[in-house]
Scaffold this motif. Structure first.
Motif, short mmCIF file in Angstrom:
data_model
loop_
_atom_site.label_atom_id
_atom_site.label_comp_id
_atom_site.label_asym_id
_atom_site.label_seq_id
_atom_site.Cartn_x
_atom_site.Cartn_y
_atom_site.Cartn_z
N GLY A 98 0.81 -1.22 0.00
CA GLY A 98 0.00 0.00 0.00
C GLY A 98 0.84 1.26 0.00
N GLY A 99 2.12 1.16 -0.35
CA GLY A 99 2.97 2.32 -0.44
C GLY A 99 3.60 2.73 0.86
N ARG A 100 3.38 1.99 1.92
CA ARG A 100 3.94 2.37 3.22
C ARG A 100 5.45 2.17 3.22
NH1 ARG A 100 3.20 -0.88 8.87
NH2 ARG A 100 4.95 0.09 9.89
N THR A 101 6.19 3.24 3.42
CA THR A 101 7.65 3.14 3.42
C THR A 101 8.21 3.99 4.56
OG1 THR A 101 7.77 4.93 1.81
CG2 THR A 101 7.83 2.69 0.95
N LEU A 102 7.80 3.73 5.76
CA LEU A 102 8.33 4.47 6.90
C LEU A 102 9.70 3.91 7.26
CD1 LEU A 102 7.58 6.67 8.99
CD2 LEU A 102 7.03 4.82 10.54
N GLY A 145 0.71 -13.23 13.22
CA GLY A 145 0.17 -13.56 11.91
C GLY A 145 -1.29 -13.96 11.97
N GLY A 146 -1.76 -14.50 10.87
CA GLY A 146 -3.16 -14.90 10.78
C GLY A 146 -3.91 -13.98 9.84
N PRO A 147 -5.20 -14.20 9.67
CA PRO A 147 -6.01 -13.35 8.79
C PRO A 147 -6.03 -11.91 9.28
CG PRO A 147 -7.19 -15.36 9.39
CD PRO A 147 -5.99 -15.29 10.27
N GLY A 189 -4.94 -3.54 4.89
CA GLY A 189 -5.31 -4.90 4.51
C GLY A 189 -4.44 -5.45 3.41
N ASP A 190 -4.14 -4.61 2.40
CA ASP A 190 -3.26 -5.04 1.30
C ASP A 190 -1.86 -5.30 1.82
OD1 ASP A 190 -5.33 -4.86 -0.48
OD2 ASP A 190 -4.81 -2.82 -1.16
N GLY A 191 -1.40 -4.42 2.71
CA GLY A 191 -0.06 -4.62 3.27
C GLY A 191 0.02 -5.90 4.08
N TRP A 192 -1.05 -6.18 4.83
CA TRP A 192 -1.09 -7.41 5.63
C TRP A 192 -0.97 -8.64 4.73
CZ3 TRP A 192 -1.73 -7.52 11.03
CH2 TRP A 192 -1.94 -8.78 11.60
N ALA A 193 -1.67 -8.61 3.60
CA ALA A 193 -1.61 -9.73 2.66
C ALA A 193 -0.21 -9.91 2.10
CB ALA A 193 -2.62 -9.51 1.53
N ALA A 194 0.55 -8.82 2.04
CA ALA A 194 1.93 -8.89 1.53
C ALA A 194 2.94 -9.21 2.63
CB ALA A 194 2.30 -7.57 0.86
N GLY A 195 2.47 -9.44 3.85
CA GLY A 195 3.38 -9.82 4.93
C GLY A 195 3.72 -8.72 5.91
#
Length: 356
Positions: A98-102, A145-147, A189-195
């Motif tokens: 999701g573009g998060r780059t902190l 982890g997890g959903p 949510g998208d970031g979570w799916a990417a780990g």
């Protein structure tokens, strides 16, 4: 009767042209995509052999696909040799998150896009903490982890975990300005799916558009051993006070408030013990000893509140107990130890404002 010559294959008016080689087509596709350049090169060479053997069309496609794939393979080899492939992958990974780059780590400061710590943050710029800045990272937390549990659940967990860690970074709550609060950056949510499971805990100004100046860090890396010992003892009491029942009025939950008073009484006893156990410098010994004596008196009142038979008796002893732990009673000891001495103006008499 004249004999008619049949039409030969070469002159048939509906002659079907030779088919295009399938491997040549596939080679060009892989060559253009560059996702598997080695495959495109192999398919192109195999397609050229089939074209010559079968008389099929597609030589240009096979040559073009093999050339593009060969160039792509050479590029991948260069990226692997120079580490560029890793950087490229991380770029894609950040995009998937999701573009998060902190990038700032604990103890580092940054400016956020638009100067705000609300909404979506896609990138930040690290800046020196000595100057003006939007935020200061004081901790990072890795969620299990997890959903994906949902935005609200992630935010609630982040709030709880970050607030439990702020005292470890800024041990002296009196030194934290009143207009500073805790913020956090959480995975989408998208970031979570990417780990992505990381929560970044940040100090920021509660006034929109206002900056912080200077680092808020005051822990073992900044304070001396005497200051740390004093603040650790104060945190014991603060932790107990933070366990007050959800019911604001004693009449609504007398047993809960009595149990809370018992925890506060025990914490006051432990705080006094810790203060007496430390070998204080000469200038602080007198003020700290006086403070410990006041904590003993407060402990007795909170113990009576824990045994109160009704709400009126509870209020009587609790009010006296609060007076005996008024933050101003710790100013002399703090001054002797070189800690902040301006009593915080707490909104509800809780948290850092109760550090004595």
């Amino acid at each position: 009767m004249p004999a008619y010559r049949p039409w030969s294959q070469g002159y048939h008016p509906y002659n079907h042209p030779a088919p295009v080689n399938g491997l040549a087509i596939a080679s060009l596709v892989f060559g253009v995509l560059c996702c598997l350049p080695g495959v495109g090169l192999v398919l192109g060479l195999a397609g050229l052999r089939q074209i010559r053997r079968r008389g099929e069309r597609g030589t240009g496609l096979a040559v073009g696909g093999a050339a593009l794939s060969g160039a792509g393979l050479a590029l991948w080899a260069l990226l692997l040799a120079t580490g560029g492939a890793s950087a490229l992958w991380h770029g894609f990974e950040d995009g998937a998150r999701g573009g998060r780059t902190l990038t700032p780590a604990e103890g580092e400061c940054f400016d956020a896009p638009g100067g705000t710590l609300s909404g979506d943050t896609y990138d930040v710029d690290k800046v020196p903490c000595a100057g003006a800045h939007d935020g200061e990272v004081f901790a990072t937390v890795t969620l299990p982890g997890g959903p994906y549990p949902g935005d609200d659940a992630v935010a609630d967990t982040a709030d709880e975990r970050c607030r439990s860690l702020e005292d470890g970074y800024a041990m002296d709550g009196w030194a934290v300005p009143r207009d500073v609060d805790v913020y956090y950056l959480t995975p989408t949510g998208d970031g979570w799916a990417a780990g992505d499971r990381e929560v970044t805990c940040v100090f920021g100004n509660t006034a929109e558009g206002e900056d912080l100046t200077g680092s808020l860090r005051n822990d073992e890396t900044v304070l001396d051993a005497d200051q740390v010992a004093y603040l650790r003892a104060a945190h014991v009491l603060n932790a107990a006070l933070d366990t007050a029942p959800d019911e604001e009025y004693v009449e609504d939950d007398l047993p809960g408030h009595k149990a809370w008073a018992g925890r506060v009484s025990a914490a006051l006893g432990e705080q006094a013990r810790m203060l007496r156990a430390h070998d204080w410098p000469a200038g602080a010994r007198g003020p700290v000893t006086a403070l410990a004596a006041g904590l003993d008196k407060a402990r007795a009142q909170w113990a009576k509140a824990a045994q109160a038979g009704d709400a009126d008796a509870f209020y009587e002893h609790c009010d006296t107990g609060f007076d005996l732990i008024d933050p101003s009673r710790g100013v002399a000891a703090r001054r002797a130890l070189g800690l902040a001495t301006t009593v915080p103006a707490g909104d509800d008499g809780s948290d850092a404002s109760l550090q004595v």
